[in-house]
Design an enzyme around this catalytic site. Structure first.
Site, PDB file in Angstrom:
ATOM      1  N   GLU A 122       0.819  -1.206   0.000  1.00 23.23           N
ATOM      2  CA  GLU A 122       0.000   0.000   0.000  1.00 23.23           C
ATOM      3  C   GLU A 122       0.857   1.261   0.000  1.00 23.23           C
ATOM      4  O   GLU A 122       0.566   2.232  -0.688  1.00 23.23           O
ATOM      5  CB  GLU A 122      -0.923   0.001   1.220  1.00 23.23           C
ATOM      6  N   TYR A 192      -7.682   5.046   4.442  1.00 23.23           N
ATOM      7  CA  TYR A 192      -7.655   4.045   3.365  1.00 23.23           C
ATOM      8  C   TYR A 192      -6.715   2.895   3.699  1.00 23.23           C
ATOM      9  O   TYR A 192      -7.072   1.713   3.623  1.00 23.23           O
ATOM     10  CB  TYR A 192      -7.236   4.670   2.034  1.00 23.23           C
ATOM     11  N   ASP A 210     -10.619   4.660  -2.601  1.00 26.97           N
ATOM     12  CA  ASP A 210      -9.479   5.315  -3.230  1.00 26.97           C
ATOM     13  C   ASP A 210      -9.977   5.962  -4.513  1.00 26.97           C
ATOM     14  O   ASP A 210     -11.179   6.013  -4.777  1.00 26.97           O
ATOM     15  CB  ASP A 210      -8.332   4.330  -3.476  1.00 26.97           C
TER      16      ASP A 210
END
Length: 463
Positions: A122, A192, A210
């Protein structure tokens, strides 16, 4: 305070102020509880928000409740939600991309290692395309001390290191298990990223939003208002939470992002391949507009189906932005207006120190730990007005603060560089980047400093 960088000369330049907040991320996850992957052709960004104070949260909730929102933009019954989940996951199982972080997560039994694998992917995928990240990720997971050099956005690496240290030194080597605790306890982990880790690694039924998910949801529910506004952002997170499949939350979140990355793309979306096209209000709007055009009828408006008696719906596009027939479903989401780039003029010096063996040393200074290009190294420079004499004096003072007395007669003007960044978005190749060079001095045998400067001033070809 800065630290040093390179040889003789001055240049003026224009910079576009890039936001240093990397709470906006581009995504591609891992799988089987693997994370979504960012679109190869288009970089995506996602807003990261830290937890709001209770008072602010209540105020935001009151705003949301007071604003008129039509059921037209929501999922009205459980049957729609069930069809959406089933259709999207079936498509994902057939079409998902083969990405290394997905394999890693699928094969990892240890939950802490699995969470770390998702976390690394990520962070790497923030503002960076999937194709670029793949090799870096593979090497990183094989050798944890692999250099980050070349991947860019270096503050991501520092935050990842800070978070990993906290896990080891303060949390007993165990990752927090929920999105809420991940966001609260780990530095640099926003809404997120915490949701992605929690859903993919730990199976928590929490939705994520996102840039790809924003686009998918805005089209599926015909949300034409500004997606960056507080009201719309809250509504999108609410929709994502409503839709997430409790039995496969990680796969569902990845599927939603995969759909935006590969099918529901910003331009030229592949609507015929979309697994949820039957639920897409943007697609339905296109069909109505086409039918109206073929019959020479006035174009229809979503407001006819959306809150006709309550005035302008807060999730519809404003009346000042009419439907563009040429865009089709790409009328959604609404494009956010961007601030014009900030121009900055700087005088830069490349300072060379000759050595007995012929290898000259070049002075570099380190940028501040926050702001644009935080912590990176550069030639000594000062922000200045476009007046050559003032630049020269200011630059000389800056150099003397680092190296002591330095005769002004040893400074020689080498040229100017003008660089403009136009319409450039993080992680994309859109817009143009132009460099122009003027009045560079030429010598038959340039010194090491001159070679560095000439190379630095050489025009760059945009990607």
């Amino acid at each position: 305070m800065r630290k040093p960088r390179a040889a003789v000369g001055s240049r003026s330049r224009c910079r576009k102020q890039a936001s240093s907040q990397e709470g906006r991320e581009k995504r591609a996850l891992s799988s089987s509880q693997a994370k979504p992957s960012a679109p190869d052709a288009c970089a995506r960004t996602i807003p990261e928000f830290s937890e709001a104070p209770a008072g602010l949260a209540r105020q935001q909730e009151e705003v949301r409740l007071q604003a008129p929102v039509s059921p037209y933009h929501l999922f009205r019954d459980t049957a729609e939600v069930t069809v959406f989940r089933k259709s999207l996951l079936s498509w994902y199982d057939r079409e998902k991309r083969d990405l290394p972080w997905r394999k890693w997560v699928e094969g990892e039994v240890d939950l802490d290692r699995r969470a770390y694998a998702v976390w690394v992917s990520e962070v790497m995928l923030q503002q960076t395309q999937v194709a670029t990240v793949i090799n870096y990720y593979t090497r990183w997971m094989q050798e944890v001390n692999q250099l980050w050099a070349g991947l860019g956005y270096y503050s991501r690496g520092r935050r990842l290191q800070e978070g990993a240290r906290k896990v080891v030194e303060e949390l007993g080597g165990h990752m927090p298990r929920t999105a809420e605790t991940l966001q609260r306890l780990l530095p640099g982990v926003g809404r997120y990223t915490s949701g992605a880790i929690a859903s993919i690694a730990f199976g928590q039924a929490t939705g994520v939003v996102d840039g790809n998910v924003v686009r998918v949801l805005c089209r599926v529910r015909a949300i034409g208002a500004d997606p960056s506004s507080t009201l719309v952002s809250q509504q999108l997170w609410s929709l994502a939470q409503q839709l997430v499949e409790p039995a496969r939350p990680g796969d569902f979140n990845q599927a939603a992002m995969e759909l935006g990355a590969t099918v529901c793309t910003p331009q030229r979306p592949l609507c015929s391949q979309c697994p949820v096209q039957s639920l897409c209000r943007a697609r339905q709007r296109v069909e109505r507009e086409q039918l109206s055009a073929s019959r020479s009828l006035p174009g229809s408006r979503d407001v006819e189906e959306c809150a006709p008696n309550t005035g302008q719906c807060q999730l519809c596009a404003p009346p000042t932005e009419p439907w563009d027939q040429t865009l089709g479903v790409a009328n959604f989401p609404r494009k956010v207006s961007r601030r014009p780039p900030r121009e900055e003029c700087s005088a830069t010096c490349v300072l060379e120190q000759p050595r007995a063996l012929g290898d000259a040393r070049i002075l570099l200074v380190q940028r501040p730990n926050s702001g644009l290009l935080a912590g990176l190294w550069e030639f000594p420079c000062v922000t200045a007005e476009p007046s050559g004499q003032h630049q020269r004096k200011a630059l000389l003072r800056e150099l003397q603060s680092w190296v002591g007395p330095l005769p002004a007669t040893r400074l020689r003007h080498l040229g100017q560089v003008f660089r403009m960044y136009e319409g450039q978005q993080p992680g994309t190749c859109k817009g143009s980047k132009r460099s122009q060079v003027s009045t560079l001095s030429r010598r038959k045998k340039p010194s090491a400093g001159q070679q560095v400067l000439d190379s630095f001033f050489r025009p760059h070809i945009p990607c």
